[in-house]
Design a protein around this motif. Sequence first.
Motif, PDB file in Angstrom:
ATOM      1  N   ALA A  19      41.008 -12.776  29.842  1.00 29.29           N
ATOM      2  CA  ALA A  19      41.746 -11.611  29.360  1.00 29.29           C
ATOM      3  C   ALA A  19      40.897 -10.349  29.438  1.00 29.29           C
ATOM      4  N   ALA A  20      39.596 -10.494  29.161  1.00 28.04           N
ATOM      5  CA  ALA A  20      38.702  -9.331  29.231  1.00 28.04           C
ATOM      6  C   ALA A  20      38.592  -8.816  30.654  1.00 28.04           C
ATOM      7  N   ARG A  21      38.471  -9.716  31.612  1.00 31.69           N
ATOM      8  CA  ARG A  21      38.367  -9.288  33.013  1.00 31.69           C
ATOM      9  C   ARG A  21      39.620  -8.523  33.439  1.00 31.69           C
ATOM     10  N   VAL A  22      40.780  -9.050  33.053  1.00 33.79           N
ATOM     11  CA  VAL A  22      42.034  -8.376  33.408  1.00 33.79           C
ATOM     12  C   VAL A  22      42.081  -6.975  32.807  1.00 33.79           C
ATOM     13  N   ALA A  23      41.504  -6.822  31.624  1.00 35.31           N
ATOM     14  CA  ALA A  23      41.519  -5.528  30.935  1.00 35.31           C
ATOM     15  C   ALA A  23      40.381  -4.609  31.377  1.00 35.31           C
ATOM     16  N   GLY A  24      39.544  -5.065  32.298  1.00 36.52           N
ATOM     17  CA  GLY A  24      38.437  -4.238  32.762  1.00 36.52           C
ATOM     18  C   GLY A  24      37.290  -4.141  31.785  1.00 36.52           C
ATOM     19  N   ILE A  25      37.112  -5.170  30.971  1.00 34.89           N
ATOM     20  CA  ILE A  25      36.051  -5.202  29.957  1.00 34.89           C
ATOM     21  C   ILE A  25      34.933  -6.113  30.455  1.00 34.89           C
ATOM     22  N   ASP A  26      33.691  -5.682  30.276  1.00 34.15           N
ATOM     23  CA  ASP A  26      32.552  -6.452  30.762  1.00 34.15           C
ATOM     24  C   ASP A  26      32.093  -7.529  29.793  1.00 34.15           C
ATOM     25  N   ALA A  27      32.226  -7.286  28.503  1.00 33.52           N
ATOM     26  CA  ALA A  27      31.808  -8.272  27.510  1.00 33.52           C
ATOM     27  C   ALA A  27      32.602  -8.060  26.231  1.00 33.52           C
ATOM     28  N   VAL A  28      32.818  -9.148  25.494  1.00 31.55           N
ATOM     29  CA  VAL A  28      33.484  -9.083  24.191  1.00 31.55           C
ATOM     30  C   VAL A  28      32.464  -9.470  23.132  1.00 31.55           C
ATOM     31  N   LEU A  29      32.362  -8.661  22.082  1.00 29.42           N
ATOM     32  CA  LEU A  29      31.397  -8.865  21.008  1.00 29.42           C
ATOM     33  C   LEU A  29      32.160  -9.194  19.728  1.00 29.42           C
ATOM     34  N   VAL A  30      31.814 -10.336  19.127  1.00 27.45           N
ATOM     35  CA  VAL A  30      32.588 -10.852  18.000  1.00 27.45           C
ATOM     36  C   VAL A  30      31.671 -11.047  16.798  1.00 27.45           C
ATOM     37  N   ALA A  31      32.012 -10.419  15.689  1.00 25.31           N
ATOM     38  CA  ALA A  31      31.219 -10.469  14.459  1.00 25.31           C
ATOM     39  C   ALA A  31      31.685 -11.626  13.579  1.00 25.31           C
ATOM     40  N   PRO A  32      30.889 -11.982  12.557  1.00 29.58           N
ATOM     41  CA  PRO A  32      31.345 -13.003  11.609  1.00 29.58           C
ATOM     42  C   PRO A  32      32.696 -12.653  11.009  1.00 29.58           C
ATOM     43  N   GLY A  33      33.542 -13.658  10.869  1.00 25.75           N
ATOM     44  CA  GLY A  33      34.886 -13.457  10.353  1.00 25.75           C
ATOM     45  C   GLY A  33      35.838 -14.427  11.012  1.00 25.75           C
ATOM     46  N   PRO A  34      37.134 -14.216  10.839  1.00 24.21           N
ATOM     47  CA  PRO A  34      38.115 -15.173  11.360  1.00 24.21           C
ATOM     48  C   PRO A  34      38.151 -15.271  12.877  1.00 24.21           C
ATOM     49  N   ASP A  35      37.858 -14.165  13.596  1.00 30.71           N
ATOM     50  CA  ASP A  35      37.835 -14.253  15.055  1.00 30.71           C
ATOM     51  C   ASP A  35      36.716 -15.170  15.526  1.00 30.71           C
TER      52      ASP A  35
END
Length: 376
Positions: A19-35
């Motif tokens: 999904a990130a590639r399709v959106a043109g995003i190079d990396a997704v950063l996820v913090a502590p929490g439900p995600d």
Amino acid sequence: MSTSAAATTHDRLHRLADAARVAGIDAVLVAPGPDLAYLVGHSVPSHERLTLLAVPAAEPGDAVMVLPALERGGWEGSTAEIAGIRFVTWLDGEDPYAALLGELGGAEPGTAAVDDHLPFLHAFRLQASRPALRLQPAGELIAELRMRKEPFEIDELASVGAAIDRVHRRIGEWLRAGRTENEVAADIAAALVEEGHRTADFVIVASGPNGASPHHEASDRVILAGDPVVVDIGGPNPAGYNSDSTRTYLVAGGEPDPELARVHELVRTAQRAAVDAVRPGATAESIDRAAREVIERAGYGEYFITRTGHGIGLEVHEHPYIVAGNTRPLEPGMAFSIEPGVYLPGRFGVRIEDIVVVGDNGAKLMNTSPTELVVV
């Protein structure tokens, strides 16, 4: 942790990267929490110290968890570890933002999406470490994955739904004239844990005129004979999946408001209409409209002051939201509340709430406790 849980983590990380590639995003950063809990099956708060899962869009297999060395023990034996996610630790006094950007390697993302739970403190310092880095929200991206519940998630929602039903069926043990809302709420909170919840996240006990405030907190008001009482309760089960169910009760004795029975049956009819409208392809807003039309036709539209529902899962409130303007078509596996209400200021309120999951042919109810006006 099982190898199947690790396989689930691999699948979710790869779908996020796609999904990130399709959106043109190079990396997704996820913090502590439900995600983070959704993606890797575990989450440990890091407070002011940076903890982030970095998922490169080009190589999701190179996902890395950057975290304080003092928190590493909390991840021993976790699904993330079994799934082979790399762990990089940092010590107090070191620069965790430089460590994170360094671990992203040659990719050096021009665009990184951060989830909704990353504190501004960390986003600001990350941006300062690389001014050319473009940050954007990742909440919608991750929500696209979380909205469609997998079969084991639906099983968890059904289990915690049955637990909250057991509590509602016991309300008569605690709700009676002469007790305060706080006293009743304390007993209900204990019962939530007793019946299978990890914690009681919220216990709304709104008696008499307090019921006209949808999110009233329990107070020292003494409950009177003849009072209607809105009881909205919920919390997570041990796996982290949440219940949320509301019923409106009538305390025995006294003289109830002469309009109460009519309003309660009206809300009950509206709730059934919304449940009956659930099917794949129907829009989220059409479910809201199904409930709202019933209440508006009866002349109470101005007193229905909330949306009809919200998604539920690892969070009590998540996508999809059942509200006017949300044109998203419903899909099998989506889970959400249906909770119309009528709130008459200074008099009383009525709300009835169940959790439903979209099935192939309609709604699957996660709650089965009676929706009639129960006298206790």
